[in-house]
Design a protein around this motif. Structure first.
Motif, PDB file in Angstrom:
ATOM      1  N   ILE A 291       0.861  -1.174   0.000  1.00 42.51           N
ATOM      2  CA  ILE A 291       0.000   0.000   0.000  1.00 42.51           C
ATOM      3  C   ILE A 291       0.905   1.234   0.000  1.00 42.51           C
ATOM      4  O   ILE A 291       2.058   1.182   0.429  1.00 42.51           O
ATOM      5  CB  ILE A 291      -0.972   0.029   1.194  1.00 42.51           C
ATOM      6  N   GLU A 292       0.402   2.328  -0.472  1.00 44.62           N
ATOM      7  CA  GLU A 292       1.186   3.560  -0.555  1.00 44.62           C
ATOM      8  C   GLU A 292       1.250   4.280   0.793  1.00 44.62           C
ATOM      9  O   GLU A 292       2.262   4.913   1.137  1.00 44.62           O
ATOM     10  CB  GLU A 292       0.544   4.482  -1.598  1.00 44.62           C
ATOM     11  N   GLU A 293       0.181   4.174   1.569  1.00 43.34           N
ATOM     12  CA  GLU A 293      -0.012   5.052   2.717  1.00 43.34           C
ATOM     13  C   GLU A 293       1.033   4.889   3.820  1.00 43.34           C
ATOM     14  O   GLU A 293       1.588   5.875   4.329  1.00 43.34           O
ATOM     15  CB  GLU A 293      -1.421   4.839   3.295  1.00 43.34           C
ATOM     16  N   LEU A 294       1.316   3.657   4.223  1.00 47.25           N
ATOM     17  CA  LEU A 294       2.222   3.453   5.350  1.00 47.25           C
ATOM     18  C   LEU A 294       3.663   3.876   5.053  1.00 47.25           C
ATOM     19  O   LEU A 294       4.265   4.612   5.850  1.00 47.25           O
ATOM     20  CB  LEU A 294       2.168   2.006   5.830  1.00 47.25           C
ATOM     21  N   CYS A 322      -4.527  10.998   1.207  1.00 46.08           N
ATOM     22  CA  CYS A 322      -3.813  11.718   2.257  1.00 46.08           C
ATOM     23  C   CYS A 322      -4.534  11.764   3.592  1.00 46.08           C
ATOM     24  O   CYS A 322      -3.906  12.069   4.610  1.00 46.08           O
ATOM     25  CB  CYS A 322      -3.463  13.129   1.796  1.00 46.08           C
ATOM     26  N   ASP A 323      -5.849  11.465   3.637  1.00 50.06           N
ATOM     27  CA  ASP A 323      -6.470  11.405   4.969  1.00 50.06           C
ATOM     28  C   ASP A 323      -5.934  10.195   5.731  1.00 50.06           C
ATOM     29  O   ASP A 323      -5.636  10.278   6.927  1.00 50.06           O
ATOM     30  CB  ASP A 323      -7.993  11.395   4.870  1.00 50.06           C
ATOM     31  N   SER A 324      -5.769   9.068   5.038  1.00 50.04           N
ATOM     32  CA  SER A 324      -5.211   7.886   5.693  1.00 50.04           C
ATOM     33  C   SER A 324      -3.719   8.043   5.974  1.00 50.04           C
ATOM     34  O   SER A 324      -3.222   7.605   7.012  1.00 50.04           O
ATOM     35  CB  SER A 324      -5.451   6.637   4.835  1.00 50.04           C
ATOM     36  N   ILE A 325      -2.992   8.672   5.044  1.00 45.47           N
ATOM     37  CA  ILE A 325      -1.563   8.912   5.277  1.00 45.47           C
ATOM     38  C   ILE A 325      -1.383   9.805   6.499  1.00 45.47           C
ATOM     39  O   ILE A 325      -0.553   9.546   7.376  1.00 45.47           O
ATOM     40  CB  ILE A 325      -0.896   9.547   4.046  1.00 45.47           C
ATOM     41  N   ALA A 326      -2.179  10.868   6.579  1.00 44.64           N
ATOM     42  CA  ALA A 326      -2.071  11.798   7.702  1.00 44.64           C
ATOM     43  C   ALA A 326      -2.574  11.171   8.994  1.00 44.64           C
ATOM     44  O   ALA A 326      -2.080  11.502  10.081  1.00 44.64           O
ATOM     45  CB  ALA A 326      -2.833  13.082   7.396  1.00 44.64           C
TER      46      ALA A 326
END
Length: 395
Positions: A291-294, A322-326
């Motif tokens: 996944i990109e987010e972590l 970006c809500d999940s990334i943040a």
């Protein structure tokens, strides 16, 4: 240089478990709310829309037309509203509060799914009280489909779902319950996430929980958190974290790193360059992808040196999911001891009509209960094993 800080001074500066749990959970919620209104867009689009980088809470992308404007309608993303990342995080905390012990995939089936399906709650983005299930996207509705209607084995129910960050985004409580024990957090999160995700989506859930746990270790740094992740992560998830961290280490500010970080994660991300038009191979199981987010959240944390504001704003202005990334970045910074600005947390709590501190108090209490039980079980095991050893020596 000689460090004149005494042991008592160091203890005074070390955040307590309650401090870290609160900073992590409130920090995750604030990051979620900041990232929501620019989710799905590129750094260039965000720059053009807001006349500069986002530096705080902003309104919906389409202003007053948020109810009907596609592709976000009918969700009121912006103005300090938290999204499903925080709603699911709080739901998992309610499961911990009910079970008051470590969780597994069966606990998700027995407690989380009924919570999603039967209890009306205030949903900020919908500006109404309704079932949480009505807010969730299809990847999260999968929980109800497979566990409630399909009666799947909870440990395998995640197989077949699209592979995304849906399970990882709400795993911070697992890391906090297992604070300073990353291996235990990793294993518990993998078990829980089996009900929701498979492949690298499930792996990311385990690694994120481990990262939050590692951030709670006294003296932890962004670098030590990443080292812990690399010691536990498998396959493409491990490689993606390693490559993003290598890129991040060359920067001391998030703004110039936005595009380089995207380039670093690109070989491992399946979604493709257009976030809203995923490639045909997107979100399928793979041992080569991540996944990109972590990885991006960890990269922002490293660049910012663990500072909440810098790291979370970097995540927000990165765009895409970006809500999940943040959310992840905020949880990690908070667990390290850098809480969100009080003005932001108060704005988010007021706008979302939620008590952001109450879940933290609940989880801290439960974590302490679980730790005491774990210690007792460990001591009983040590006693039994010692007895077995003595019997062997006397034989």
């Amino acid at each position: 240089m000689y460090d004149k800080t005494t042991e008592n001074d160091q203890n005074a500066l070390t955040p307590s478990l309650a401090d870290r749990v609160t900073a992590a959970l409130v920090g995750a919620a604030v990051g979620d709310a900041l990232g929501g209104p620019v989710e799905g867009y590129s750094p260039a689009q965000i720059l053009a829309r807001h006349g500069g980088r986002v530096t705080g809470i902003v309104g919906p992308w389409n202003g007053d037309e948020w109810r009907t404007a596609r592709p976000i309608a009918p969700y009121h993303k912006g103005n300090g509203h938290i999204t499903d990342d925080t709603l699911m995080t709080h739901a998992l905390i309610r499961v911990y509060a009910k079970v008051r012990d470590h969780l597994d995939a069966h606990a998700i089936a027995e407690h989380l799914v009924p919570d999603l399906m039967t209890t009306p709650r205030w949903i900020p983005e919908l500006e109404t009280e309704t079932l949480l299930l009505h807010r969730l996207f299809l990847a999260e509705k999968w929980l109800a489909t497979r566990l409630h209607y399909g009666h799947a084995d909870p440990r395998e129910a995640g197989v077949g779902n699209i592979v995304n960050c849906g399970a990882a985004m709400y795993m911070a409580p697992v890391g906090l319950v297992n604070a300073a024990n990353p291996t235990a957090a990793y294993r518990e999160a993998l078990d829980i996430a089996g009900a929701h995700q498979s492949s690298y989506g499930r792996e990311a859930a385990g690694v994120f929980a481990a990262a939050v746990s590692a951030a709670c270790v006294p003296g932890a740094t962004p670098a030590s958190v990443i080292d812990t992740c690399l010691s536990l992560a498998k396959d493409g998830t491990r490689t993606a974290i390693e490559k993003v961290a290598e890129t991040a280490s060359a920067y001391d500010a998030t703004e110039p790193a936005l595009l380089p970080l995207r380039e670093a994660i690109t070989p491992y991300d399946t979604v493709g360059p257009d976030y809203r038009a995923p490639s045909l191979d997107a979100r399928r199981p793979s041992r080569l992808h991540a996944i990109e987010e972590l990885p991006i959240a960890l990269g922002m944390l490293l660049i910012a040196g663990g500072d909440y504001r810098e790291a979370v704003l970097g995540a927000v202005n990165y765009g895409r999911d970006c809500d999940s990334i943040a959310t992840m970045t905020g949880a990690l910074a908070g667990a390290l001891g850098s809480p969100p600005p009080t003005t932001w947390s108060e704005q988010v709590a007021t706008a979302s009509k939620l008590d952001l501190d109450s879940p933290a108090r609940t989880l801290t209490e439960v974590a302490q209960e679980i730790f005491a039980r774990d210690v007792a079980l460990r001591r009983a095991h040590e006693s039994a094993f010692s007895t077995l050893g003595s019997a062997l020596c006397s034989a």
